[in-house]
Write a protein that holds these residues in place. Structure first.
Motif, PDB file in Angstrom:
ATOM      1  N   SER A 232       0.819  -1.215   0.000  1.00 54.11           N
ATOM      2  CA  SER A 232       0.000   0.000   0.000  1.00 54.11           C
ATOM      3  C   SER A 232       0.852   1.264   0.000  1.00 54.11           C
ATOM      4  CB  SER A 232      -0.946  -0.002   1.203  1.00 54.11           C
ATOM      5  OG  SER A 232      -0.215  -0.143   2.414  1.00 54.11           O
ATOM      6  N   LEU A 233       2.163   1.108   0.011  1.00 53.89           N
ATOM      7  CA  LEU A 233       3.050   2.273  -0.105  1.00 53.89           C
ATOM      8  C   LEU A 233       3.016   2.848  -1.523  1.00 53.89           C
ATOM      9  CD1 LEU A 233       6.185   1.021   1.878  1.00 53.89           C
ATOM     10  CD2 LEU A 233       4.460   2.658   2.645  1.00 53.89           C
ATOM     11  N   TYR A 234       2.588   2.017  -2.484  1.00 52.64           N
ATOM     12  CA  TYR A 234       2.499   2.461  -3.872  1.00 52.64           C
ATOM     13  C   TYR A 234       1.154   3.137  -4.141  1.00 52.64           C
ATOM     14  CZ  TYR A 234       6.494  -0.654  -4.534  1.00 52.64           C
ATOM     15  OH  TYR A 234       7.710  -1.275  -4.426  1.00 52.64           O
ATOM     16  N   ILE A 235       1.131   3.982  -5.154  1.00 53.58           N
ATOM     17  CA  ILE A 235      -0.122   4.602  -5.599  1.00 53.58           C
ATOM     18  C   ILE A 235      -0.641   3.790  -6.778  1.00 53.58           C
ATOM     19  CG2 ILE A 235      -1.207   6.668  -6.544  1.00 53.58           C
ATOM     20  CD1 ILE A 235       0.979   8.329  -5.195  1.00 53.58           C
ATOM     21  N   CYS A 236      -1.823   3.229  -6.640  1.00 50.22           N
ATOM     22  CA  CYS A 236      -2.391   2.378  -7.682  1.00 50.22           C
ATOM     23  C   CYS A 236      -3.600   3.068  -8.315  1.00 50.22           C
ATOM     24  CB  CYS A 236      -2.809   1.029  -7.106  1.00 50.22           C
ATOM     25  SG  CYS A 236      -1.459   0.113  -6.333  1.00 50.22           S
ATOM     26  N   PHE A 237      -3.777   2.858  -9.605  1.00 45.70           N
ATOM     27  CA  PHE A 237      -4.909   3.472 -10.297  1.00 45.70           C
ATOM     28  C   PHE A 237      -5.257   2.694 -11.557  1.00 45.70           C
ATOM     29  CE2 PHE A 237      -1.020   5.573 -11.682  1.00 45.70           C
ATOM     30  CZ  PHE A 237      -1.127   5.612 -13.056  1.00 45.70           C
ATOM     31  N   ALA A 238      -6.453   2.938 -12.045  1.00 50.46           N
ATOM     32  CA  ALA A 238      -6.950   2.288 -13.255  1.00 50.46           C
ATOM     33  C   ALA A 238      -7.389   3.348 -14.254  1.00 50.46           C
ATOM     34  CB  ALA A 238      -8.118   1.369 -12.918  1.00 50.46           C
ATOM     35  N   PRO A 239      -7.238   3.095 -15.570  1.00 48.59           N
ATOM     36  CA  PRO A 239      -7.679   4.066 -16.570  1.00 48.59           C
ATOM     37  C   PRO A 239      -9.201   4.090 -16.685  1.00 48.59           C
ATOM     38  CG  PRO A 239      -6.876   2.080 -17.636  1.00 48.59           C
ATOM     39  CD  PRO A 239      -6.598   1.907 -16.168  1.00 48.59           C
ATOM     40  N   LYS A 240      -9.744   5.268 -16.967  1.00 57.33           N
ATOM     41  CA  LYS A 240     -11.185   5.397 -17.207  1.00 57.33           C
ATOM     42  C   LYS A 240     -11.482   5.116 -18.677  1.00 57.33           C
ATOM     43  CE  LYS A 240     -12.023   8.780 -13.508  1.00 57.33           C
ATOM     44  NZ  LYS A 240     -12.497  10.140 -13.188  1.00 57.33           N
ATOM     45  N   ASP A 241     -12.749   5.118 -19.012  1.00 58.29           N
ATOM     46  CA  ASP A 241     -13.163   4.774 -20.379  1.00 58.29           C
ATOM     47  C   ASP A 241     -12.814   5.846 -21.396  1.00 58.29           C
ATOM     48  OD1 ASP A 241     -14.181   2.380 -19.476  1.00 58.29           O
ATOM     49  OD2 ASP A 241     -16.231   3.136 -19.243  1.00 58.29           O
ATOM     50  N   ASN A 242     -12.487   7.056 -20.930  1.00 57.61           N
ATOM     51  CA  ASN A 242     -12.233   8.144 -21.882  1.00 57.61           C
ATOM     52  C   ASN A 242     -10.791   8.173 -22.388  1.00 57.61           C
ATOM     53  OD1 ASN A 242     -11.132   8.892 -19.413  1.00 57.61           O
ATOM     54  ND2 ASN A 242     -11.579  11.076 -19.691  1.00 57.61           N
ATOM     55  N   VAL A 243     -10.018   7.126 -22.098  1.00 59.18           N
ATOM     56  CA  VAL A 243      -8.628   7.106 -22.521  1.00 59.18           C
ATOM     57  C   VAL A 243      -8.245   5.692 -22.952  1.00 59.18           C
ATOM     58  CG1 VAL A 243      -7.730   6.606 -20.209  1.00 59.18           C
ATOM     59  CG2 VAL A 243      -6.270   7.778 -21.855  1.00 59.18           C
ATOM     60  N   GLU A 244      -7.374   5.602 -23.950  1.00 57.80           N
ATOM     61  CA  GLU A 244      -6.819   4.320 -24.378  1.00 57.80           C
ATOM     62  C   GLU A 244      -5.713   3.931 -23.400  1.00 57.80           C
ATOM     63  OE1 GLU A 244      -7.464   2.201 -26.744  1.00 57.80           O
ATOM     64  OE2 GLU A 244      -9.091   3.283 -27.756  1.00 57.80           O
ATOM     65  N   THR A 245      -5.866   2.759 -22.793  1.00 58.58           N
ATOM     66  CA  THR A 245      -4.900   2.364 -21.778  1.00 58.58           C
ATOM     67  C   THR A 245      -3.483   2.215 -22.334  1.00 58.58           C
ATOM     68  OG1 THR A 245      -4.375   0.701 -20.087  1.00 58.58           O
ATOM     69  CG2 THR A 245      -5.495  -0.070 -22.069  1.00 58.58           C
ATOM     70  N   ASP A 246      -3.349   1.750 -23.589  1.00 56.60           N
ATOM     71  CA  ASP A 246      -2.013   1.630 -24.191  1.00 56.60           C
ATOM     72  C   ASP A 246      -1.384   2.998 -24.413  1.00 56.60           C
ATOM     73  OD1 ASP A 246      -2.126  -1.102 -24.216  1.00 56.60           O
ATOM     74  OD2 ASP A 246      -2.688  -1.280 -26.333  1.00 56.60           O
ATOM     75  N   PHE A 247      -2.225   3.995 -24.649  1.00 57.52           N
ATOM     76  CA  PHE A 247      -1.715   5.349 -24.853  1.00 57.52           C
ATOM     77  C   PHE A 247      -1.068   5.871 -23.575  1.00 57.52           C
ATOM     78  CE2 PHE A 247      -2.254   9.938 -24.371  1.00 57.52           C
ATOM     79  CZ  PHE A 247      -1.603  10.408 -25.503  1.00 57.52           C
ATOM     80  N   ILE A 248      -1.773   5.734 -22.443  1.00 58.88           N
ATOM     81  CA  ILE A 248      -1.180   6.267 -21.216  1.00 58.88           C
ATOM     82  C   ILE A 248      -0.011   5.399 -20.738  1.00 58.88           C
ATOM     83  CG2 ILE A 248      -3.257   7.481 -20.504  1.00 58.88           C
ATOM     84  CD1 ILE A 248      -3.784   5.280 -18.479  1.00 58.88           C
ATOM     85  N   LEU A 249      -0.021   4.116 -21.107  1.00 58.16           N
ATOM     86  CA  LEU A 249       1.135   3.265 -20.803  1.00 58.16           C
ATOM     87  C   LEU A 249       2.385   3.847 -21.456  1.00 58.16           C
ATOM     88  CD1 LEU A 249       2.351   0.547 -19.728  1.00 58.16           C
ATOM     89  CD2 LEU A 249       1.813  -0.402 -21.989  1.00 58.16           C
ATOM     90  N   GLN A 250       2.266   4.238 -22.709  1.00 56.12           N
ATOM     91  CA  GLN A 250       3.403   4.834 -23.424  1.00 56.12           C
ATOM     92  C   GLN A 250       3.703   6.241 -22.914  1.00 56.12           C
ATOM     93  OE1 GLN A 250       5.385   3.291 -25.536  1.00 56.12           O
ATOM     94  NE2 GLN A 250       4.193   1.395 -25.538  1.00 56.12           N
ATOM     95  N   TYR A 251       2.661   6.982 -22.596  1.00 56.22           N
ATOM     96  CA  TYR A 251       2.845   8.345 -22.106  1.00 56.22           C
ATOM     97  C   TYR A 251       3.673   8.359 -20.829  1.00 56.22           C
ATOM     98  CZ  TYR A 251       1.726  12.823 -19.936  1.00 56.22           C
ATOM     99  OH  TYR A 251       1.816  14.047 -19.311  1.00 56.22           O
ATOM    100  N   PHE A 252       3.426   7.396 -19.934  1.00 55.27           N
ATOM    101  CA  PHE A 252       4.159   7.354 -18.677  1.00 55.27           C
ATOM    102  C   PHE A 252       5.614   6.916 -18.867  1.00 55.27           C
ATOM    103  CE2 PHE A 252      -0.159   6.698 -16.577  1.00 55.27           C
ATOM    104  CZ  PHE A 252      -0.240   8.019 -16.176  1.00 55.27           C
ATOM    105  N   GLU A 253       5.959   6.467 -20.081  1.00 53.59           N
ATOM    106  CA  GLU A 253       7.353   6.162 -20.390  1.00 53.59           C
ATOM    107  C   GLU A 253       8.065   7.372 -20.988  1.00 53.59           C
ATOM    108  OE1 GLU A 253       9.205   3.364 -19.901  1.00 53.59           O
ATOM    109  OE2 GLU A 253       7.513   2.590 -18.740  1.00 53.59           O
ATOM    110  N   SER A 254       7.308   8.392 -21.324  1.00 52.82           N
ATOM    111  CA  SER A 254       7.877   9.550 -22.009  1.00 52.82           C
ATOM    112  C   SER A 254       8.402  10.586 -21.015  1.00 52.82           C
ATOM    113  CB  SER A 254       6.817  10.202 -22.908  1.00 52.82           C
ATOM    114  OG  SER A 254       5.935  10.981 -22.111  1.00 52.82           O
ATOM    115  N   PRO A 255       9.298  11.470 -21.464  1.00 54.34           N
ATOM    116  CA  PRO A 255       9.772  12.537 -20.579  1.00 54.34           C
ATOM    117  C   PRO A 255       8.716  13.608 -20.348  1.00 54.34           C
ATOM    118  CG  PRO A 255      10.710  12.802 -22.770  1.00 54.34           C
ATOM    119  CD  PRO A 255       9.993  11.486 -22.771  1.00 54.34           C
TER     120      PRO A 255
END
Length: 399
Positions: A114-137
């Protein structure tokens, strides 16, 4: 794909690089607008799979990842994370200065502290898109609004959960654009993974070839003392200024190539030992096959033992044998100490015997292995190009 036209001041919220069919400006929204926090508890230890976040490999089974049995722990207060959900690790590093965000892909569910922050994507976003976004600077821009250098403590970023979800980010309004960006980057990820597998398989092939070529050697038997001379030539005249370091895979390499700070060593570099092209260096992890070959001139730590071969050996011939499991196992009889404190007795090792074939046979063995090494080097260069391409796209496809 074309470069976005940013000359229109009324249309500034667009990425530098973009697919031509999309022209609409991107929207600036908070993280909690397209994600929701996950806080479900792993009640009654529903999942017995303990997860950990690896910056390189993502969310992984920590038992397998650390290659050891984890003590039985009550994980009922852990978060129960399901496939497709994300976790944020506030630990920072040079590669992830604002912490790593990873998605659970390889398991249906798992338990995470529980020390980590966990979250799930909502329907208004492509989950693969934010997966890549979080790898970007680019996502650093949002996090850097609430995290400063002074807030760092014991390797963790001092970011509250509320502030984290209130960070602002840009993304396309059209989910089709999100999907297309994600598809391109995911395809590149697959190609990079394939390329890494090619390299891994070639390295395994190289190891197998080495074991085979050195398993049936015919020739004359010599002690290592008859082949090598121990040299202790010091760098008193400061003939060399490049410091070499021993590498398990690459042999002796320039310390600067390892991105290590060597400024403190400059004052006593005159006490370092001179290493010449063709020398072998016994370094501190010698019990693991730490006999590093040098194909360059330089100096190394006085703690190393320098072996200079005579003309019985073809250039580089024993460098491959010294990496083989056959040779490493032979060191057991001259190895002392426990765990990482172990080292070999060099004087005893010098009296051990080995068979040396003709120079022609040595040359054939070296050339055979060098050919596959050249293939590996070419594949590694291509892998580097793919990685650079991915980083370029991550930098230019997002705002």
């Amino acid at each position: 794909m074309i470069m976005a036209n940013n000359s229109n001041k009324n249309k500034c919220n667009v990425p530098h690089l973009r697919f031509p069919e999309f022209t609409e400006e991107w929207k600036k929204i908070r993280l909690d607008s397209f994600t929701e926090r996950v806080m479900r508890k792993n009640k009654n230890n529903l999942s017995k799979l303990p997860l950990t976040i690896s910056a390189q490999y993502g969310l992984v089974d920590q038992i397998t990842f650390f290659n050891k049995v984890v003590a039985s722990t009550d994980m009922s207060n852990y978060y129960l994370l399901k496939k497709g959900e994300f976790a944020y690790n506030k630990s920072y590093s040079s590669d992830y200065p604002w912490g790593a965000i990873k998605r659970l892909d390889n398991y249906e569910q798992g338990a995470l502290s529980s020390l980590y922050i966990c979250f799930a994507p909502k329907d208004n976003v492509e989950t693969d898109f934010i997966l890549q976004y979080f790898e970007s600077p680019k996502w650093h821009k949002g996090v850097s609004e609430i995290a400063v250098e002074g807030a760092r403590n014991h390797g963790l970023l001092n970011i509250s959960v509320q502030d984290f979800f209130h960070t602002h980010h840009y993304m396309p309004k059209d989910k089709k654009e999100q999907a297309k960006i994600a598809k391109l980057l995911m395809f590149l990820d697959e190609r990079i993974a394939t390329q890494n597998k090619i390299i891994e398989d070639l390295k395994k092939l190289k190891s197998a070839i080495i074991e085979k070529l050195y398993s049936d050697i015919k020739g004359r038997e010599y002690s290592y003392r008859q082949i090598f001379e121990i040299v202790n030539e010091r760098n008193k005249q400061l003939e060399y200024l490049n410091i070499l370091s021993a590498s398990q895979e690459k042999g002796m390499v320039n310390r600067e190539d390892l991105n290590l700070d060597i400024q403190f060593e400059r004052s006593n570099i005159n006490t370092y030992k001179i290493v010449k092209e063709g020398d072998y260096v016994i370094h501190l992890r010698s019990f693991q096959g730490g006999f590093a070959f040098s194909d360059k001139h330089g100096v190394c730590s006085p703690a190393y033992t320098i072996l200079r071969p005579n003309d019985l050996l073809e250039f580089r011939y024993l460098s491959y044998y010294f990496t083989s499991q056959r040779f490493i196992k032979s060191l057991i009889v001259v190895t002392y100490g426990i765990r990482d404190g172990r080292s070999i007795n060099v004087e005893e090792w010098l009296d051990m015997k080995t068979i040396i074939p003709s120079k022609e046979r040595q040359h054939h063995i070296v050339e055979t292995i060098r050919n596959i090494e050249n293939k590996i080097e070419n594949e590694e260069k291509y892998a580097s190009c793919l990685s650079n391409q991915k980083q370029y796209l991550l930098h230019h496809l997002f705002i």
